[in-house]
Design a protein around this motif. Structure first.
Motif, PDB file in Angstrom:
ATOM      1  N   ALA A  19       0.841  -1.395  -0.086  1.00  0.00           N
ATOM      2  CA  ALA A  19       0.115  -0.012   0.003  1.00  0.00           C
ATOM      3  C   ALA A  19       0.859   1.292   0.119  1.00  0.00           C
ATOM      4  N   LEU A  20       1.859   1.205   0.911  1.00  0.00           N
ATOM      5  CA  LEU A  20       2.942   2.478   0.856  1.00  0.00           C
ATOM      6  C   LEU A  20       3.395   2.863  -0.579  1.00  0.00           C
ATOM      7  N   GLU A  21       3.841   1.524  -1.368  1.00  0.00           N
ATOM      8  CA  GLU A  21       4.526   1.788  -2.520  1.00  0.00           C
ATOM      9  C   GLU A  21       3.580   2.406  -3.579  1.00  0.00           C
ATOM     10  N   LEU A  22       2.049   1.821  -3.388  1.00  0.00           N
ATOM     11  CA  LEU A  22       0.999   2.510  -4.426  1.00  0.00           C
ATOM     12  C   LEU A  22       1.010   3.766  -4.088  1.00  0.00           C
ATOM     13  N   PHE A  23       0.680   4.206  -2.766  1.00  0.00           N
ATOM     14  CA  PHE A  23       0.336   5.762  -2.435  1.00  0.00           C
ATOM     15  C   PHE A  23       1.499   6.572  -2.887  1.00  0.00           C
ATOM     16  N   ALA A  24       2.785   5.955  -2.718  1.00  0.00           N
ATOM     17  CA  ALA A  24       4.051   6.995  -3.020  1.00  0.00           C
ATOM     18  C   ALA A  24       4.013   6.957  -4.595  1.00  0.00           C
ATOM     19  N   VAL A  25       3.933   6.048  -5.289  1.00  0.00           N
ATOM     20  CA  VAL A  25       3.767   6.029  -6.777  1.00  0.00           C
ATOM     21  C   VAL A  25       3.003   6.830  -7.610  1.00  0.00           C
ATOM     22  N   SER A  38      -7.407  -4.304  -4.734  1.00  0.00           N
ATOM     23  CA  SER A  38      -6.763  -5.166  -6.159  1.00  0.00           C
ATOM     24  C   SER A  38      -5.248  -5.453  -6.060  1.00  0.00           C
ATOM     25  N   HIS A  39      -4.518  -4.162  -5.568  1.00  0.00           N
ATOM     26  CA  HIS A  39      -3.212  -4.106  -5.512  1.00  0.00           C
ATOM     27  C   HIS A  39      -2.567  -5.029  -4.306  1.00  0.00           C
ATOM     28  N   LEU A  40      -3.553  -5.153  -3.482  1.00  0.00           N
ATOM     29  CA  LEU A  40      -3.126  -5.813  -2.114  1.00  0.00           C
ATOM     30  C   LEU A  40      -3.720  -7.379  -2.188  1.00  0.00           C
ATOM     31  N   GLY A  41      -3.980  -7.855  -3.208  1.00  0.00           N
ATOM     32  CA  GLY A  41      -4.875  -8.989  -3.536  1.00  0.00           C
ATOM     33  C   GLY A  41      -6.123  -9.509  -2.737  1.00  0.00           C
ATOM     34  N   LEU A  42      -6.750  -8.384  -2.280  1.00  0.00           N
ATOM     35  CA  LEU A  42      -8.115  -8.690  -1.676  1.00  0.00           C
ATOM     36  C   LEU A  42      -9.181  -7.979  -2.419  1.00  0.00           C
ATOM     37  N   THR A  43     -10.620  -8.407  -1.728  1.00  0.00           N
ATOM     38  CA  THR A  43     -11.663  -7.750  -2.293  1.00  0.00           C
ATOM     39  C   THR A  43     -11.929  -6.651  -1.527  1.00  0.00           C
ATOM     40  N   ALA A  44     -12.676  -5.791  -2.353  1.00  0.00           N
ATOM     41  CA  ALA A  44     -13.080  -4.408  -1.732  1.00  0.00           C
ATOM     42  C   ALA A  44     -13.784  -4.557  -0.170  1.00  0.00           C
ATOM     43  N   GLY A  45     -14.474  -5.402  -0.222  1.00  0.00           N
ATOM     44  CA  GLY A  45     -15.276  -5.730   1.152  1.00  0.00           C
ATOM     45  C   GLY A  45     -14.268  -6.425   2.086  1.00  0.00           C
ATOM     46  N   ALA A  92      22.092   8.813  11.279  1.00  0.00           N
ATOM     47  CA  ALA A  92      20.830   8.217  11.627  1.00  0.00           C
ATOM     48  C   ALA A  92      19.778   8.490  10.728  1.00  0.00           C
ATOM     49  N   HIS A  93      19.833  10.004  10.419  1.00  0.00           N
ATOM     50  CA  HIS A  93      18.595  10.450   9.512  1.00  0.00           C
ATOM     51  C   HIS A  93      19.105   9.892   7.894  1.00  0.00           C
ATOM     52  N   TRP A  94      20.316  10.087   7.753  1.00  0.00           N
ATOM     53  CA  TRP A  94      20.760   9.392   6.436  1.00  0.00           C
ATOM     54  C   TRP A  94      20.342   7.991   6.275  1.00  0.00           C
ATOM     55  N   ALA A  95      20.427   7.099   7.269  1.00  0.00           N
ATOM     56  CA  ALA A  95      20.211   5.622   7.289  1.00  0.00           C
ATOM     57  C   ALA A  95      18.852   5.719   7.044  1.00  0.00           C
ATOM     58  N   LEU A  96      17.910   6.373   7.760  1.00  0.00           N
ATOM     59  CA  LEU A  96      16.376   6.314   7.832  1.00  0.00           C
ATOM     60  C   LEU A  96      15.983   6.726   6.675  1.00  0.00           C
ATOM     61  N   HIS A  97      16.438   7.674   5.721  1.00  0.00           N
ATOM     62  CA  HIS A  97      15.961   8.127   4.692  1.00  0.00           C
ATOM     63  C   HIS A  97      16.144   6.945   3.662  1.00  0.00           C
ATOM     64  N   ALA A  98      17.269   6.223   3.732  1.00  0.00           N
ATOM     65  CA  ALA A  98      17.691   5.095   2.751  1.00  0.00           C
ATOM     66  C   ALA A  98      16.768   3.957   3.076  1.00  0.00           C
ATOM     67  N   GLU A  99      16.317   3.940   4.358  1.00  0.00           N
ATOM     68  CA  GLU A  99      15.483   2.656   4.735  1.00  0.00           C
ATOM     69  C   GLU A  99      13.996   2.975   4.162  1.00  0.00           C
ATOM     70  N   ARG A 100      13.511   4.175   4.468  1.00  0.00           N
ATOM     71  CA  ARG A 100      12.005   4.554   4.216  1.00  0.00           C
ATOM     72  C   ARG A 100      11.942   5.774   3.387  1.00  0.00           C
ATOM     73  N   PRO A 101      12.374   5.948   2.192  1.00  0.00           N
ATOM     74  CA  PRO A 101      12.199   6.935   1.144  1.00  0.00           C
ATOM     75  C   PRO A 101      10.895   7.230   0.755  1.00  0.00           C
ATOM     76  N   LEU A 102      10.095   6.182   0.735  1.00  0.00           N
ATOM     77  CA  LEU A 102       8.653   6.339   0.233  1.00  0.00           C
ATOM     78  C   LEU A 102       7.757   7.084   1.492  1.00  0.00           C
ATOM     79  N   GLN A 103       8.284   6.761   2.525  1.00  0.00           N
ATOM     80  CA  GLN A 103       7.449   7.141   3.938  1.00  0.00           C
ATOM     81  C   GLN A 103       7.778   8.837   3.819  1.00  0.00           C
ATOM     82  N   PHE A 104       8.936   9.122   3.559  1.00  0.00           N
ATOM     83  CA  PHE A 104       9.357  10.578   3.667  1.00  0.00           C
ATOM     84  C   PHE A 104       8.367  11.309   2.328  1.00  0.00           C
ATOM     85  N   ARG A 105       8.642  10.370   1.341  1.00  0.00           N
ATOM     86  CA  ARG A 105       7.739  11.090   0.215  1.00  0.00           C
ATOM     87  C   ARG A 105       6.330  11.453   0.620  1.00  0.00           C
ATOM     88  N   LEU A 106       5.582  10.262   1.244  1.00  0.00           N
ATOM     89  CA  LEU A 106       4.063  10.451   1.715  1.00  0.00           C
ATOM     90  C   LEU A 106       4.228  11.657   2.641  1.00  0.00           C
TER      91      LEU A 106
END
Length: 201
Positions: A19-25, A38-45, A92-106
């Protein structure tokens, strides 16, 4: 055979990452619940059995990032020079940015999609983070409250933006990290000089 607790947790984290990847992209506002399911392989319900709402999921991802940012400020010993503390925080911030770039974008782009209550919670976390950051790297800074708040905000913004800005640089990672540290050290030392902000007023 029923799933174990560990398997359920692993599946939840896997869906959350997707979900994170889809939101970020695509952008949070461009993703419908049907597309997310659909992206998560689930029904809407069945999606609602996993996540209360799309907005709650976005909030969870951004809140987690700020909790991780707060964790980078945990002390690693007593009596450390301020410059050493700042160097540790930068790494520490450099490492976190490398680990979670999509969350920073969100967090940068889609924060406005949260409810007022959720945005207020994130704002509270950010203020706590910025206050603790300045206390850690410049505990003796003699600044009036408004200037202190503004300084913490600017330093935090630079810490969380520079890794992304430097990604396109042709420099190697050690050189990019050193450049980030030199830029921050120079800016902070100049700003926190006694009376520097008063003189510029």
């Amino acid at each position: 055979m029923p799933q174990t607790c560990a398997e359920r947790c692993a599946n939840f984290e896997e869906r959350r990452d997707k979900a994170l990847e889809l939101f970020a992209v695509k952008g949070f506002g461009q993703v419908s619940m049907r597309e997310l399911a659909s992206h998560l392989g689930l029904t809407a319900g069945s999606l609602y059995h996993h996540f209360p709402s799309k907005q709650h999921l976005l909030f969870d991802l951004i809140e987690e990032l700020f909790e991780e940012l707060l964790a980078t400020l945990q002390p690693r010993g007593r009596g450390k020079p301020e410059a050493t503390a700042l160097s540790r925080v930068i790494k520490a911030h450099w490492a976190l940015h490398a680990e979670r770039p999509l969350q920073f974008r969100l967090a940068e782009r889609d924060l406005c999609c949260l409810s007022e209550e959720q945005q207020a919670r994130i704002a509270q976390l950010r203020r706590e983070y910025e206050t603790r950051l300045l206390q850690l790297i410049a505990p003796h800074a003699a600044l009036p409250p408004p200037a202190r708040e503004a300084t913490g905000h600017v330093i935090a913004t630079l810490l969380n933006s520079l890794p992304g800005w430097l990604q396109a640089s042709p420099l190697g990672q050690p050189q990019r990290l050193a450049l980030m540290e030199n830029m921050l050290l120079g800016a902070i030392e100049r700003t926190l000089q006694t009376g520097a902000l008063d003189a510029a007023a």
